[in-house]
Enzyme design. Sequence first.
Site, PDB file in Angstrom:
ATOM      1  CD  GLU A 247     -12.111 119.080 -11.829  1.00  0.00           C
ATOM      2  OE1 GLU A 247     -11.033 118.667 -11.351  1.00  0.00           O
ATOM      3  OE2 GLU A 247     -12.990 119.642 -11.158  1.00  0.00           O
ATOM      4  CB  CYS A 281      -8.691 118.378  -7.999  1.00  0.00           C
ATOM      5  SG  CYS A 281      -9.826 119.509  -8.732  1.00  0.00           S
TER       6      CYS A 281
HETATM    7  C1  SIN Z   1     -12.084 120.704  -7.330  1.00  0.00           C
HETATM    8  O1  SIN Z   1     -11.367 120.595  -6.353  1.00  0.00           O
HETATM    9  O2  SIN Z   1     -12.454 119.688  -7.926  1.00  0.00           O
HETATM   10  C2  SIN Z   1     -12.540 122.029  -7.882  1.00  0.00           C
HETATM   11  C3  SIN Z   1     -11.992 123.220  -7.226  1.00  0.00           C
HETATM   12  C4  SIN Z   1     -12.512 124.527  -7.791  1.00  0.00           C
HETATM   13  O3  SIN Z   1     -13.425 124.571  -8.633  1.00  0.00           O
HETATM   14  O4  SIN Z   1     -11.993 125.541  -7.388  1.00  0.00           O
END
Ligand code: SIN
Length: 475
Positions: A247, A281
Amino acid sequence: MVKNYGLLIDGKWVENKKTLNVLNPFNQKKIASVSIASVAQIKNAIQNSQYAFKKWSRISVKDRSQILKNLFRIVKENKKSLSETITMESGKPISESMVEVDYGASFIEWAAEQSLGSYGKIFESPELDKKMFYIKKPVGVVAAITPWNFPLAMVTRKVAAAIAAGCSVILKPSELTPLTALKFGELSIESGIPSGVFNIINGDAQLIGKLLTESSIVKKITFTGSTKVGKLLMKNSSSTVKNISLELGGNAPFIVFDDANLDEALEGFIAAKFRNAGQTCISANRLFVNEKVFEKFQSMLVNRFKQLRVGNGFDDVDVGPLISNEALEKVESHIKDAAKKGAKLVFGGKRSDAGELFFEPTLVGNVNKQMQIFKKENFGPIIPLVKFKSEKDLIELVNDTEYGLAAYFYTKKTSRIWEIVENLEYGMFGVNSGKISTYLNPFGGLKESGIGREGSLQCLEPFLETKFISWRVND
Ligand code: SIN
């Protein structure tokens, strides 16, 4: 005296003389030290996870599920102290940390429930003397490598699903925010998770990554973090042909069409941009506004930016510090690069006087696609604003990136919604909503934003193998 935290290996806390310091990003004060795992300790964790896996994978799903439900309850009971730890080590506002604990706990409850519904499949066989079916089995020892921006939720999204599937786990949390994970480790012992099923090691990320990827005992790598590190893990995992889920980075567009409810779009944007000071992200990274509503929306943005409270996460604020000096320098360099290439600052644009690692909420206009601020993930409270005319040009521009994680858009036209979802190359959409994070979301992206999905109805799938059986009945 600050506390020294050990490593969790085979159900025991193991200390080491070599430690790393954990700092509060609000004031850079040391809040704890954490043992750095030696090569022998990392190998020991891998070996013990293998022993634990053999037992854990044979425990009934009902018992596994019950233990995870205990863990869910204990995490909820410890919401206050976990939230405080999250804010202390990540800097995010305490209100966001409380939401993170609920979000993180929801993955545990969901995984506990999904484990009860795990199944294989029996086919109507094309050969009459045969039964054909497949069963699902846990992959084995899982290495989970998690980021600093959600010190609890990114841990539970991986760990709970892996444990529910019958795997054992070695967690390597970010060296910037290991304390929440270590506290979660303490709670895991209380919940009844047997020794060796959940291990936590900290320290030299490169060394740990190398030993985990090269080990033939570790069967799965699950990673959340940068695309750069994801590629390296993928490369290093090739020597053992390891199962891998990634991810990675994003470059999320946030689109406001001319028929959007502008008040709702504004609040949706603020939520998608300023959660964790833009350090997620799925943070809005580029803002596209239709020319017909551009001037109006820009002035609404400026007024709203003025209201944002920047400061210590333990005060009543909306935007906390960045995680490190490196993060701050990156944000600053994107602003400088944009200015050099002709961008105009509409709001903010410099370090904030709230503290050493703070940057002002910043709106940048007159942006083009050659600028870093447009091409790269900013991971900060800054946003480039782009005016668009036709939907066709917009789609091309929005897709012109190697990333494909999340996208957001606001419109009232239902026929347009499907069209946009079909044409944009992204894995997750917020339609008239700036919030997409839930345990139901198959979280993940297209292109260089990663491989595989986490959470959702498929949450156990990355931690399961399929065994096919073609069985000729011969008695
Ligand atoms: C992430 O920023 O990697 C995940 C954000 C989320 O699960 O909302």
